[in-house]
Enzyme design. Structure first.
Site, PDB file in Angstrom:
ATOM      1  N   GLU A 182      -9.847  -1.992   4.746  1.00  0.00           N
ATOM      2  CA  GLU A 182     -10.542  -1.661   5.980  1.00  0.00           C
ATOM      3  C   GLU A 182     -11.808  -2.520   6.148  1.00  0.00           C
ATOM      4  O   GLU A 182     -12.293  -3.114   5.171  1.00  0.00           O
ATOM      5  CB  GLU A 182     -10.932  -0.177   5.957  1.00  0.00           C
ATOM      6  CG  GLU A 182      -9.747   0.780   5.927  1.00  0.00           C
ATOM      7  CD  GLU A 182      -9.109   0.987   7.302  1.00  0.00           C
ATOM      8  OE1 GLU A 182      -9.180   0.093   8.160  1.00  0.00           O
ATOM      9  OE2 GLU A 182      -8.525   2.075   7.502  1.00  0.00           O
ATOM     10  N   HIS A 185      -7.533  -4.585   9.710  1.00  0.00           N
ATOM     11  CA  HIS A 185      -7.167  -4.340   8.302  1.00  0.00           C
ATOM     12  C   HIS A 185      -5.827  -4.985   7.955  1.00  0.00           C
ATOM     13  O   HIS A 185      -4.952  -5.133   8.799  1.00  0.00           O
ATOM     14  CB  HIS A 185      -7.197  -2.846   7.946  1.00  0.00           C
ATOM     15  CG  HIS A 185      -6.124  -1.989   8.521  1.00  0.00           C
ATOM     16  ND1 HIS A 185      -6.345  -0.960   9.411  1.00  0.00           N
ATOM     17  CD2 HIS A 185      -4.782  -1.976   8.309  1.00  0.00           C
ATOM     18  CE1 HIS A 185      -5.216  -0.365   9.705  1.00  0.00           C
ATOM     19  NE2 HIS A 185      -4.243  -0.962   9.053  1.00  0.00           N
ATOM     20  N   ASP A 220      -8.145  -2.648  13.763  1.00  0.00           N
ATOM     21  CA  ASP A 220      -9.515  -2.964  13.320  1.00  0.00           C
ATOM     22  C   ASP A 220      -9.537  -4.186  12.390  1.00  0.00           C
ATOM     23  O   ASP A 220     -10.547  -4.473  11.759  1.00  0.00           O
ATOM     24  CB  ASP A 220     -10.146  -1.748  12.628  1.00  0.00           C
ATOM     25  CG  ASP A 220      -9.365  -1.297  11.390  1.00  0.00           C
ATOM     26  OD1 ASP A 220      -8.329  -1.934  11.065  1.00  0.00           O
ATOM     27  OD2 ASP A 220      -9.780  -0.324  10.741  1.00  0.00           O
ATOM     28  N   ASP A 263       0.819  -1.217   0.000  1.00  0.00           N
ATOM     29  CA  ASP A 263       0.000   0.000   0.000  1.00  0.00           C
ATOM     30  C   ASP A 263       0.852   1.265   0.000  1.00  0.00           C
ATOM     31  O   ASP A 263       2.075   1.210   0.177  1.00  0.00           O
ATOM     32  CB  ASP A 263      -0.960  -0.010   1.208  1.00  0.00           C
ATOM     33  CG  ASP A 263      -0.279  -0.412   2.511  1.00  0.00           C
ATOM     34  OD1 ASP A 263       0.968  -0.428   2.556  1.00  0.00           O
ATOM     35  OD2 ASP A 263      -0.973  -0.701   3.493  1.00  0.00           O
TER      36      ASP A 263
HETATM   37  C1  GLP Z   1      -0.721   0.382   8.616  1.00  0.00           C
HETATM   38  C2  GLP Z   1      -0.337  -0.463   7.393  1.00  0.00           C
HETATM   39  C3  GLP Z   1      -0.593  -1.928   7.622  1.00  0.00           C
HETATM   40  C4  GLP Z   1      -0.038  -2.357   8.969  1.00  0.00           C
HETATM   41  C5  GLP Z   1      -0.747  -1.594  10.057  1.00  0.00           C
HETATM   42  C6  GLP Z   1      -0.314  -2.004  11.456  1.00  0.00           C
HETATM   43  O1  GLP Z   1      -2.035   0.798   8.614  1.00  0.00           O
HETATM   44  N1  GLP Z   1      -1.024  -0.052   6.213  1.00  0.00           N
HETATM   45  O2  GLP Z   1       0.011  -2.677   6.572  1.00  0.00           O
HETATM   46  O3  GLP Z   1      -0.203  -3.738   9.153  1.00  0.00           O
HETATM   47  O4  GLP Z   1      -0.455  -0.219   9.866  1.00  0.00           O
HETATM   48  O5  GLP Z   1       0.819  -1.289  11.857  1.00  0.00           O
HETATM   49  P1  GLP Z   1       1.718  -1.639  13.073  1.00  0.00           P
HETATM   50  O6  GLP Z   1       2.577  -2.781  12.653  1.00  0.00           O
HETATM   51  O7  GLP Z   1       2.523  -0.398  13.320  1.00  0.00           O
HETATM   52  O8  GLP Z   1       0.828  -1.989  14.218  1.00  0.00           O
END
Ligand code: GLP
Length: 246
Positions: free
Chosen positions: A143, A138, A136, A67
């Site tokens: 989402e 995702h 959440d 992404d």
């Molecule tokens: C972002 C990314 C996701 C990731 C998520 C969780 O929203 N787009 O790919 O998995 O954050 O992040 P973290 O690993 O910092 O909890």
């Protein structure tokens, strides 16, 4: 679904790095689907370390990231382009022309999404997809409520995701982009192998819902229960509400 319970973050990172390393050793020209967020950082550090020790080379590897925020320049410190280069690509021997992320500044988002799907298709699909998970549920930026069959698409980020990610934007939610490009669930599910990493108490409830609850678009990661080669690697704290790790 295979669950690997690790003693802590470092153990989680090393085990996931081992799987990625094995993939690259077995197939030096592997296509790796990569993720941002704080969780995979330990994995990238470990892989960089092994690269410096001459244990692994990324020379023939291709990467496709999940992404990218819409509207941030590549040079913006919080763009995923910048993140991946700062934390991984600049420290290994990957060929810069083998690195793909959605172009967050594409003039025509629809065209960009189709082009990104086409890149992955022309590479022959993803050998190993690495994922984190949002609070959440995702994955990438898919989402809750997302249609599982979507390809790469532009999403409006949930308020909870904007809140969770504002820590990277001086704690100011107004600075977090409101939209992002994300690979769709369809492409993630087509990856030949999927590894999702999670650590810490804050992820315990969402792991329970996603992997020990019903498969539903309301919890996008839950679809991974149906993937034929899916491994969840999480530390004890993140798995504290999950039956298998009691
Ligand atoms: C972002 C990314 C996701 C990731 C998520 C969780 O929203 N787009 O790919 O998995 O954050 O992040 P973290 O690993 O910092 O909890």
């Amino acid at each position: 679904m295979k669950v690997i319970c690790t003693k802590d973050y470092q153990d989680m990172s090393r085990k996931a790095a081992n799987i990625i390393s094995a993939q690259v050793i077995m197939k030096p020209n592997a296509v790796l689907g990569l993720a941002t967020g704080s969780t995979p950082l330990g994995i990238y550090d470990q892989l960089i370390d092994w690269y410096h020790k001459d244990d692994i080379s990324f020379r023939y590897v291709t990467t496709v990231n999940l992404d990218e925020y819409r509207g941030l320049a590549r040079t913006h410190e919080q763009s995923y382009w910048y993140f991946m280069h700062a934390h991984f690509f600049n420290h290994i021997d990957i060929d810069p022309s083998h690195v793909y992320l959605p172009n967050g500044n594409a003039r025509d988002p629809e065209k960009e999404c189709l082009a990104y799907d086409e890149i992955v298709r022309s590479l022959g699909g993803i050998d190993l997809q690495l994922l984190g998970i949002g609070l959440d549920g995702h994955i990438g930026f898919n989402e809750p409520g997302v249609a599982f069959e979507l390809g790469t698409h532009l999403v409006d980020l949930d308020q909870s995701t904007i809140e969770a990610n504002k820590r990277f934007f001086n704690d100011d939610a107004s600075l977090v982009p409101k939209q992002a490009f994300t690979m769709g669930i369809r492409m993630i599910m087509q990856a030949r192998k999927v590894v999702l990493v999670a650590n810490g108490k804050a992820k315990a409830e969402i792991l329970r819902k996603a992997f020990w609850g019903p498969v539903t678009p309301e919890v996008p990661a839950s679809i991974l229960q149906m993937h034929p080669d899916f491994t969840l690697i999480a530390d004890k704290e993140a798995l504290s509400l999950c039956p298998q790790c009691l």
